[in-house]
Design an enzyme around this catalytic site. Structure first.
Site, mmCIF file in Angstrom:
data_model
loop_
_atom_site.group_PDB
_atom_site.id
_atom_site.type_symbol
_atom_site.label_atom_id
_atom_site.label_comp_id
_atom_site.label_asym_id
_atom_site.label_seq_id
_atom_site.Cartn_x
_atom_site.Cartn_y
_atom_site.Cartn_z
ATOM 1 N N GLU A 1 0.847 -1.202 0.000
ATOM 2 C CA GLU A 1 0.000 0.000 0.000
ATOM 3 C C GLU A 1 0.878 1.247 0.000
ATOM 4 O OE1 GLU A 1 -3.277 0.461 -0.423
ATOM 5 O OE2 GLU A 1 -2.522 2.502 -0.500
ATOM 6 N N LEU B 1 -0.495 4.517 0.182
ATOM 7 C CA LEU B 1 -1.246 5.717 0.595
ATOM 8 C C LEU B 1 -0.435 6.571 1.566
ATOM 9 C CD1 LEU B 1 -2.347 5.377 3.760
ATOM 10 C CD2 LEU B 1 -3.959 3.845 2.676
ATOM 11 N N LYS B 2 -0.756 7.882 1.560
ATOM 12 C CA LYS B 2 -0.132 8.813 2.502
ATOM 13 C C LYS B 2 -1.178 9.199 3.534
ATOM 14 C CE LYS B 2 0.594 11.977 -0.732
ATOM 15 N NZ LYS B 2 0.179 11.285 -1.949
ATOM 16 N N LYS C 1 7.770 -1.416 -2.124
ATOM 17 C CA LYS C 1 7.313 -0.517 -1.067
ATOM 18 C C LYS C 1 8.499 0.030 -0.278
ATOM 19 C CE LYS C 1 4.812 1.452 1.988
ATOM 20 N NZ LYS C 1 4.109 2.695 1.720
ATOM 21 N N ASN D 1 9.751 4.025 -0.136
ATOM 22 C CA ASN D 1 9.878 4.773 1.117
ATOM 23 C C ASN D 1 11.321 5.153 1.409
ATOM 24 O OD1 ASN D 1 7.216 4.963 1.671
ATOM 25 N ND2 ASN D 1 7.184 3.522 3.376
ATOM 26 N N CYS E 1 5.965 4.882 9.041
ATOM 27 C CA CYS E 1 6.516 4.129 7.902
ATOM 28 C C CYS E 1 7.994 4.403 7.602
ATOM 29 C CB CYS E 1 5.671 4.384 6.665
ATOM 30 S SG CYS E 1 4.025 3.683 6.830
ATOM 31 N N LYS F 1 2.970 14.831 10.720
ATOM 32 C CA LYS F 1 2.739 15.714 9.577
ATOM 33 C C LYS F 1 1.311 16.247 9.675
ATOM 34 C CE LYS F 1 1.391 12.266 6.130
ATOM 35 N NZ LYS F 1 1.572 11.879 4.755
#
Ligand SMILES: NC(=O)c1ccc[n+]([C@@H]2O[C@H](COP(=O)([O-])OP(=O)(O)OC[C@H]3O[C@@H](n4cnc5c(N)ncnc54)[C@H](O)[C@@H]3O)[C@@H](O)[C@H]2O)c1
Length: 432
Positions: A149, A151-152, A205, A209, A261, A321
């Site tokens: 995945e 997504l943010k 992934k 990242n 993450c 964030k």
């Protein structure tokens, strides 16, 4: 399609709600009974823009349900997603305990062919381990698919509904076709569904990242050099970003990356490379630069004030964030801890993360419900998270509230000349 999502955290809940939104029947399973009870009553345990409405609508349509009963979820589904956490283990590797435990329970509950989809971020080889664990428990046929995945948090719904790409690692055609059908509605705008082997999918992934974390640490080092040589990182960044080979994303210097993450995935990637006798040297530097950067504002405060004992410091922004309440590995945590250790008095405000922050700091930090309340009597204001509401504050009011008008801007959201013109002493990252 009939789907179970095991693990109803940031990823599982968003994935479940978005899959239901496209007409699928989704059962979200979590072992945390209080979380499931809250969701059954329509209460969302995390802050993520748009999520509450999506969950409400799909619950009302009865396409989205919540349970702690994993076997029931599995029995009623053809596709079973694993979306549980993969935290950092003691040696830095990804801890697969939850993933493998869920795989075992899925195996036990099987009542026919299932596609078992690993959505958690896991090291190369995990799909193989999941396959072995499930096989021990069942004679029913199944396929294991890797579907990382991307997504943010803060834009999770948008990212899931309109992904840049969907990565699917599948070893057999039957599972590949089912996954393509499942994701077809999400990729109508032309985003590619990338089919590949499981090992490559699992690595994608981490590589993505690790690359993003590298860009951040790289730019933080450039900013630190700017400070040493008297250059302005804003100018440097704009010029560098305009090169089409580089581009503008993730080039903003600041107080380091955080979240659930980047820190964990950088560590895990180093660890699994090293377990195969490959030392991922860049990532070691990325990590140590980030650790230093997280307390950079503290060094600036000490340089300005000398000892911090007894000084009141206001902190705006606690979440790692904006648009999330997540404080996992948030730069605010080491900064506030260091301020408290140095004897400073800390008052803090965040639009969403105060409840989480209270759980971490208790009464050691004076949390305020309004941003300006945190400023009363403060000798310094530190900006740690760049929430929109901090962008255009009432500077006159701030000056009146603060004991001394000193700003430490860890996100470079203000114009240095403008603030100095208003009578503030202003420090930011990499700018004169
Ligand atoms: N958070 C993100 O932005 C993000 C983005 C992409 C990928 N990921 C990856 O997705 C995975 C999940 O991350 P997250 O942030 O959603 O984690 P999270 O901690 O928010 O949620 C995990 C959930 O799994 C549940 N769980 C754990 N063990 C279980 C079990 N045996 N049975 C049922 N439920 C169980 C927990 O109670 C929790 O609710 C991780 O591997 C992460 O790296 C996260």
């Amino acid at each position: 399609m009939k789907i179970a999502v095991i693990g109803t955290g940031y990823v599982g809940l968003v994935a479940g709600a978005c899959l239901a939104e496209n007409g699928n029947d989704v059962i979200c399973v979590d072992k945390d009974a209080s979380k499931v009870r809250a969701l059954q009553r329509g209460r969302i345990p995390i802050y993520e823009p748009g999520l509450e409405e999506l969950v409400r609508r799909n619950r009302a349509e009865k396409r989205l349900t919540f349970t702690t009963d994993l076997p029931k979820g599995v029995r009623n589904s053809q596709i079973v997603f694993i979306a549980v956490g993969t935290p950092t283990g003691e040696d830095g590797s990804a801890d697969l305990r939850h993933v493998l435990e869920v795989a075992r329970q899925i195996g036990k509950a099987m009542n026919g062919y299932k596609v078992i989809v690993d959505k958690s971020t896991v090291p190369v080889g995990t799909s193989e381990k999941v396959r072995e664990v499930v096989k021990k428990e069942t004679a029913h046929p199944f396929s294991v698919v890797s579907n990382p995945e991307f997504l943010k948090q803060g834009a999770a719904i948008e990212d899931f509904m309109k992904p840049d790409r969907v990565v699917i690692g599948a070893e057999d055609q039957r599972a590949a076709e089912i996954m393509k059908e499942l994701y077809a509605p999400f990729t109508r705008t032309g985003a590619p569904i990338m089919m590949m082997d499981c090992a490559s999918a699992e690595l994608c992934k981490y590589a993505a990242n690790a690359m993003l974390a590298t860009r951040i640490s790289f730019m933080n080092e450039v900013a630190n050099v700017c400070e040493v040589v008297g250059a302005d990182v804003d100018q440097v960044r704009r010029a560098v970003a305009s090169d089409r080979r580089i581009g503008p994303a993730f080039l903003f210097p600041g107080v380091g990356y955080g979240g659930s993450c980047f820190p964990k995935d950088v560590k895990a990637m180093m660890r699994f490379a090293s377990s195969m006798n490959y030392e991922f040297e860049i990532l070691r530097a990325v990590e140590s630069v980030n650790e230093r950067q997280k307390v950079r504002l503290l060094a600036k405060m000490k340089a300005h004030f000398g000892p911090l004992r007894g000084r009141r410091v206001a902190v705006w922004g606690l979440a790692f964030k904006p648009k999330t309440d997540d404080m996992r590995e948030a730069p605010a945590v080491p900064l506030i801890s260091a301020l408290l250790d140095a004897g400073a008095v800390v008052s803090a405000y965040d639009p969403e993360a105060i409840k989480v922050a209270r759980g971490l700091f208790g009464t050691r930090v004076d949390f305020k419900d309004k941003s300006y309340e945190a400023l009363a009597g403060a000798e310094a204001l530190a900006i740690v998270t760049e929430w929109h509401e901090f962008r255009e504050p009432d500077w006159g009011r701030i000056r009146k509230l603060m004991k001394t008008p000193v700003i430490f801007d860890g996100r470079n959201i203000y114009n240095p000349e403008h603030l100095r013109g208003l009578g503030f002493t202003y420090y930011s990252i990499g700018r004169p």
